[in-house]
Design a protein around this motif. Structure first.
Motif, PDB file in Angstrom:
ATOM      1  N   ASP A 280       0.823  -1.213   0.000  1.00  0.00           N
ATOM      2  CA  ASP A 280       0.000   0.000   0.000  1.00  0.00           C
ATOM      3  C   ASP A 280       0.854   1.259   0.000  1.00  0.00           C
ATOM      4  O   ASP A 280       0.487   2.277  -0.615  1.00  0.00           O
ATOM      5  CB  ASP A 280      -0.925   0.004   1.214  1.00  0.00           C
ATOM      6  CG  ASP A 280      -2.219  -0.761   0.962  1.00  0.00           C
ATOM      7  OD1 ASP A 280      -2.475  -1.113  -0.210  1.00  0.00           O
ATOM      8  OD2 ASP A 280      -2.968  -1.012   1.919  1.00  0.00           O
ATOM      9  N   PHE A 281       1.985   1.232   0.707  1.00  0.00           N
ATOM     10  CA  PHE A 281       2.869   2.392   0.711  1.00  0.00           C
ATOM     11  C   PHE A 281       3.376   2.677  -0.701  1.00  0.00           C
ATOM     12  O   PHE A 281       3.385   3.833  -1.155  1.00  0.00           O
ATOM     13  CB  PHE A 281       4.047   2.161   1.660  1.00  0.00           C
ATOM     14  CG  PHE A 281       3.737   2.421   3.122  1.00  0.00           C
ATOM     15  CD1 PHE A 281       2.422   2.433   3.584  1.00  0.00           C
ATOM     16  CD2 PHE A 281       4.748   2.658   4.033  1.00  0.00           C
ATOM     17  CE1 PHE A 281       2.127   2.668   4.925  1.00  0.00           C
ATOM     18  CE2 PHE A 281       4.467   2.906   5.373  1.00  0.00           C
ATOM     19  CZ  PHE A 281       3.166   2.906   5.826  1.00  0.00           C
ATOM     20  N   LEU A 282       3.807   1.642  -1.412  1.00  0.00           N
ATOM     21  CA  LEU A 282       4.304   1.834  -2.779  1.00  0.00           C
ATOM     22  C   LEU A 282       3.190   2.320  -3.701  1.00  0.00           C
ATOM     23  O   LEU A 282       3.420   3.179  -4.568  1.00  0.00           O
ATOM     24  CB  LEU A 282       4.901   0.534  -3.304  1.00  0.00           C
ATOM     25  CG  LEU A 282       6.192   0.054  -2.618  1.00  0.00           C
ATOM     26  CD1 LEU A 282       6.600  -1.312  -3.143  1.00  0.00           C
ATOM     27  CD2 LEU A 282       7.330   1.066  -2.821  1.00  0.00           C
ATOM     28  N   ALA A 283       1.989   1.797  -3.533  1.00  0.00           N
ATOM     29  CA  ALA A 283       0.862   2.220  -4.371  1.00  0.00           C
ATOM     30  C   ALA A 283       0.449   3.663  -4.104  1.00  0.00           C
ATOM     31  O   ALA A 283      -0.234   4.285  -4.920  1.00  0.00           O
ATOM     32  CB  ALA A 283      -0.327   1.289  -4.135  1.00  0.00           C
ATOM     33  N   THR A 284       0.873   4.212  -2.965  1.00  0.00           N
ATOM     34  CA  THR A 284       0.533   5.595  -2.602  1.00  0.00           C
ATOM     35  C   THR A 284       1.423   6.614  -3.314  1.00  0.00           C
ATOM     36  O   THR A 284       1.015   7.760  -3.551  1.00  0.00           O
ATOM     37  CB  THR A 284       0.679   5.767  -1.071  1.00  0.00           C
ATOM     38  OG1 THR A 284      -0.266   4.917  -0.426  1.00  0.00           O
ATOM     39  CG2 THR A 284       0.451   7.205  -0.626  1.00  0.00           C
ATOM     40  N   LEU A 285       2.645   6.214  -3.658  1.00  0.00           N
ATOM     41  CA  LEU A 285       3.647   7.177  -4.106  1.00  0.00           C
ATOM     42  C   LEU A 285       3.244   7.923  -5.373  1.00  0.00           C
ATOM     43  O   LEU A 285       3.380   9.148  -5.444  1.00  0.00           O
ATOM     44  CB  LEU A 285       4.994   6.479  -4.301  1.00  0.00           C
ATOM     45  CG  LEU A 285       5.517   5.694  -3.083  1.00  0.00           C
ATOM     46  CD1 LEU A 285       6.940   5.220  -3.336  1.00  0.00           C
ATOM     47  CD2 LEU A 285       5.443   6.536  -1.817  1.00  0.00           C
TER      48      LEU A 285
ATOM     49  N   PRO B 276      -4.034   3.511  -0.359  1.00  0.00           N
ATOM     50  CA  PRO B 276      -3.566   4.639  -1.186  1.00  0.00           C
ATOM     51  C   PRO B 276      -4.569   5.779  -1.284  1.00  0.00           C
ATOM     52  O   PRO B 276      -4.172   6.950  -1.321  1.00  0.00           O
ATOM     53  CB  PRO B 276      -3.329   3.983  -2.561  1.00  0.00           C
ATOM     54  CG  PRO B 276      -3.077   2.545  -2.249  1.00  0.00           C
ATOM     55  CD  PRO B 276      -3.925   2.221  -1.046  1.00  0.00           C
ATOM     56  N   LEU B 277      -5.856   5.471  -1.311  1.00  0.00           N
ATOM     57  CA  LEU B 277      -6.854   6.533  -1.466  1.00  0.00           C
ATOM     58  C   LEU B 277      -6.882   7.466  -0.264  1.00  0.00           C
ATOM     59  O   LEU B 277      -7.182   8.665  -0.404  1.00  0.00           O
ATOM     60  CB  LEU B 277      -8.243   5.923  -1.673  1.00  0.00           C
ATOM     61  CG  LEU B 277      -8.475   5.227  -3.025  1.00  0.00           C
ATOM     62  CD1 LEU B 277      -9.869   4.623  -3.078  1.00  0.00           C
ATOM     63  CD2 LEU B 277      -8.274   6.209  -4.178  1.00  0.00           C
ATOM     64  N   SER B 278      -6.567   6.961   0.909  1.00  0.00           N
ATOM     65  CA  SER B 278      -6.546   7.813   2.105  1.00  0.00           C
ATOM     66  C   SER B 278      -5.164   8.410   2.352  1.00  0.00           C
ATOM     67  O   SER B 278      -5.044   9.555   2.803  1.00  0.00           O
ATOM     68  CB  SER B 278      -7.003   7.020   3.334  1.00  0.00           C
ATOM     69  OG  SER B 278      -6.239   5.838   3.484  1.00  0.00           O
ATOM     70  N   LEU B 279      -4.109   7.657   2.061  1.00  0.00           N
ATOM     71  CA  LEU B 279      -2.749   8.120   2.341  1.00  0.00           C
ATOM     72  C   LEU B 279      -2.281   9.183   1.347  1.00  0.00           C
ATOM     73  O   LEU B 279      -1.625  10.163   1.725  1.00  0.00           O
ATOM     74  CB  LEU B 279      -1.780   6.937   2.313  1.00  0.00           C
ATOM     75  CG  LEU B 279      -2.002   5.826   3.346  1.00  0.00           C
ATOM     76  CD1 LEU B 279      -1.027   4.671   3.105  1.00  0.00           C
ATOM     77  CD2 LEU B 279      -1.832   6.354   4.754  1.00  0.00           C
ATOM     78  N   ALA B 280      -2.576   8.975   0.066  1.00  0.00           N
ATOM     79  CA  ALA B 280      -2.003   9.838  -0.975  1.00  0.00           C
ATOM     80  C   ALA B 280      -2.357  11.317  -0.816  1.00  0.00           C
ATOM     81  O   ALA B 280      -1.467  12.177  -0.903  1.00  0.00           O
ATOM     82  CB  ALA B 280      -2.412   9.328  -2.360  1.00  0.00           C
ATOM     83  N   PRO B 281      -3.618  11.687  -0.580  1.00  0.00           N
ATOM     84  CA  PRO B 281      -3.920  13.132  -0.458  1.00  0.00           C
ATOM     85  C   PRO B 281      -3.194  13.797   0.706  1.00  0.00           C
ATOM     86  O   PRO B 281      -2.759  14.953   0.595  1.00  0.00           O
ATOM     87  CB  PRO B 281      -5.444  13.152  -0.242  1.00  0.00           C
ATOM     88  CG  PRO B 281      -5.938  11.847  -0.740  1.00  0.00           C
ATOM     89  CD  PRO B 281      -4.835  10.870  -0.480  1.00  0.00           C
ATOM     90  N   ARG B 282      -3.042  13.084   1.822  1.00  0.00           N
ATOM     91  CA  ARG B 282      -2.392  13.692   2.979  1.00  0.00           C
ATOM     92  C   ARG B 282      -0.892  13.835   2.755  1.00  0.00           C
ATOM     93  O   ARG B 282      -0.283  14.836   3.178  1.00  0.00           O
ATOM     94  CB  ARG B 282      -2.667  12.860   4.241  1.00  0.00           C
ATOM     95  CG  ARG B 282      -4.138  12.569   4.469  1.00  0.00           C
ATOM     96  CD  ARG B 282      -4.999  13.843   4.505  1.00  0.00           C
ATOM     97  NE  ARG B 282      -4.763  14.651   5.667  1.00  0.00           N
ATOM     98  CZ  ARG B 282      -5.424  14.518   6.805  1.00  0.00           C
ATOM     99  NH1 ARG B 282      -6.363  13.573   6.923  1.00  0.00           N
ATOM    100  NH2 ARG B 282      -5.176  15.306   7.820  1.00  0.00           N
ATOM    101  N   LEU B 283      -0.278  12.855   2.101  1.00  0.00           N
ATOM    102  CA  LEU B 283       1.143  12.985   1.783  1.00  0.00           C
ATOM    103  C   LEU B 283       1.367  14.057   0.726  1.00  0.00           C
ATOM    104  O   LEU B 283       2.333  14.823   0.801  1.00  0.00           O
ATOM    105  CB  LEU B 283       1.693  11.638   1.299  1.00  0.00           C
ATOM    106  CG  LEU B 283       3.198  11.592   0.986  1.00  0.00           C
ATOM    107  CD1 LEU B 283       4.034  11.989   2.200  1.00  0.00           C
ATOM    108  CD2 LEU B 283       3.597  10.201   0.492  1.00  0.00           C
TER     109      LEU B 283
END
Length: 389
Positions: A208-213, A330-337
């Protein structure tokens, strides 16, 4: 004088090494024996057995490794009894440590025992605090509110000595103009990806971390994504990065990790000690964690803390966004990062909060945590001398 140290994982190994150095600075003749890892071995104190035999987290992995853990526990108790230390120091890993301390104290009621890193009795299983009292004389606390929590829960006496990251602020922060410029870089910033220090965490969090980048990257930015990891995890991490086809650098070892921290603009991190290191390093972050569903089922019924993120707990507010279990993705992590990579109100709020955190985390005594720990140990040894052989 003799000191026996028992550390159950890599972070405890680092604490043990710092204590060895601090004690030798006071008295170079002190003798040491230990269960530990590479850092204590570098100080000339090899481990009774490989740390990997007992460095296990999570109910499932513990159950699978239980015969080995129990065998190593017995070997540790016998080694402590044979060494006859003036002070037994157990470090973190409370389930292993408390059983060793209990058995040693049962055989020798005069044995002085100090535990470094207060178990999270303030978050779950508060009954552990009074259960520690018969076998532990003093607890060294890493968080400012823990001594009061021990007192309220009728546990052993505790002293806040500061978190080891406080002792290493200069190592985590920019030391050169180039490193400072990297933190301000809006074109190719260094961004940390920190999926944890255990194989189970790598397998659960890294995909999930990689899919967030990709979704987190602003259109005009080409981040230098960096995953600092440990030698025994490097092959697994590199294989997963390669399979994802992403331009992510994997660096190994403490020196490479610190170099990346000094340049980093932001981070995506697993919940744990690293979140406090990032906050004290003044690196804005998004935090997340996931365990097996059956472990989460149990945890939800036991945990009472308001947050799973250490900076949030110390500050008493949800400053760092956290996504646990099904909230993580990724849907929750990506906008905040994404917003932390830019000059945004969210980024400024975290940096302002981290400045307050640093002021809270600094103990009243200006000495480093390892020196304070050494002083408490020496006082404990004076108060509880061993009987003659």
């Amino acid at each position: 004088m003799r000191v026996f140290l028992v550390a159950g994982e890599a972070s405890g190994d680092q604490l043990g090494a710092s204590l060895i150095r601090a004690l030798r600075a006071v008295d170079p003749t002190i003798e040491f024996a230990a269960v530990g890892g590479a850092r204590m071995a570098e100080e000339g104190v090899p481990s009774l057995f490989p740390l990997s035999d007992i460095a296990v987290m999570g109910l499932g992995p513990v159950i699978r490794r239980l015969p080995t853990i129990l065998r190593r526990m017995g070997e540790t108790v016998r080694a402590v009894q044979a060494f006859r230390p003036d002070v037994l120091v157990t470090i973190d890993s409370p389930d292993f440590s408390k059983r060793v301390a209990k058995r040693v104290r049962a055989a020798n009621p005069a044995q002085a025992t100090m535990h470094w890193v207060c178990p999270s009795v303030w978050a779950w299983r508060p009954g552990r605090a009074p259960a520690m009292k018969p076998s532990i004389d003093h607890v060294l606390c890493l968080l400012p509110f823990e001594p009061e929590a021990l007192r309220r829960l009728k546990g052993p006496a505790g002293t806040y000595i500061g978190h080891p990251a406080v002792e290493r602020l200069a190592e985590f922060r920019p030391q050169t103009a180039e490193e400072a410029a990297s933190r301000a870089d809006l074109v190719k910033p260094t961004v940390l990806v920190l999926p944890g220090s255990r194989m189970s965490e790598i397998r659960r969090l890294l995909p999930d971390f990689l899919a967030t980048l990709g979704p987190a990257t602003p259109a005009d930015m080409k981040p230098d994504w960096v995953i600092p990891t440990l030698p025994h995890l490097a092959a697994e991490v590199r294989a997963r990065v390669s399979a994802a086809g992403l331009p992510v650098r994997v660096v190994v070892g403490e020196a490479e990790k610190l170099a990346a921290f000094r340049r980093a603009r932001a981070a995506l991190a697993a919940s744990g000690t690293v979140t406090l290191e990032l906050a004290l390093a003044q690196i804005p972050m998004v935090a997340a964690y996931r365990v097996a569903e059956w472990e989460a089922f149990i945890a939800r019924r036991l945990i009472t803390a308001s947050s799973a993120i250490l900076p949030n707990l110390v500050l008493g507010e949800r400053l760092v966004p956290e996504f646990i279990q099904e909230e993580m993705g990724p849907l929750s992590l990506a906008p905040r990062l994404h917003e932390l990579l830019q000059e945004s109100p969210a980024r400024r709020r975290q940096l302002e909060g981290f400045a307050r955190l640093e002021a809270i985390m600094k103990p009243a005594d200006a000495r480093p945590p390892s020196a304070l720990a050494a002083g408490i140990l020496l006082e404990l040894a004076r108060k509880r001398p061993l009987p003659p052989a």
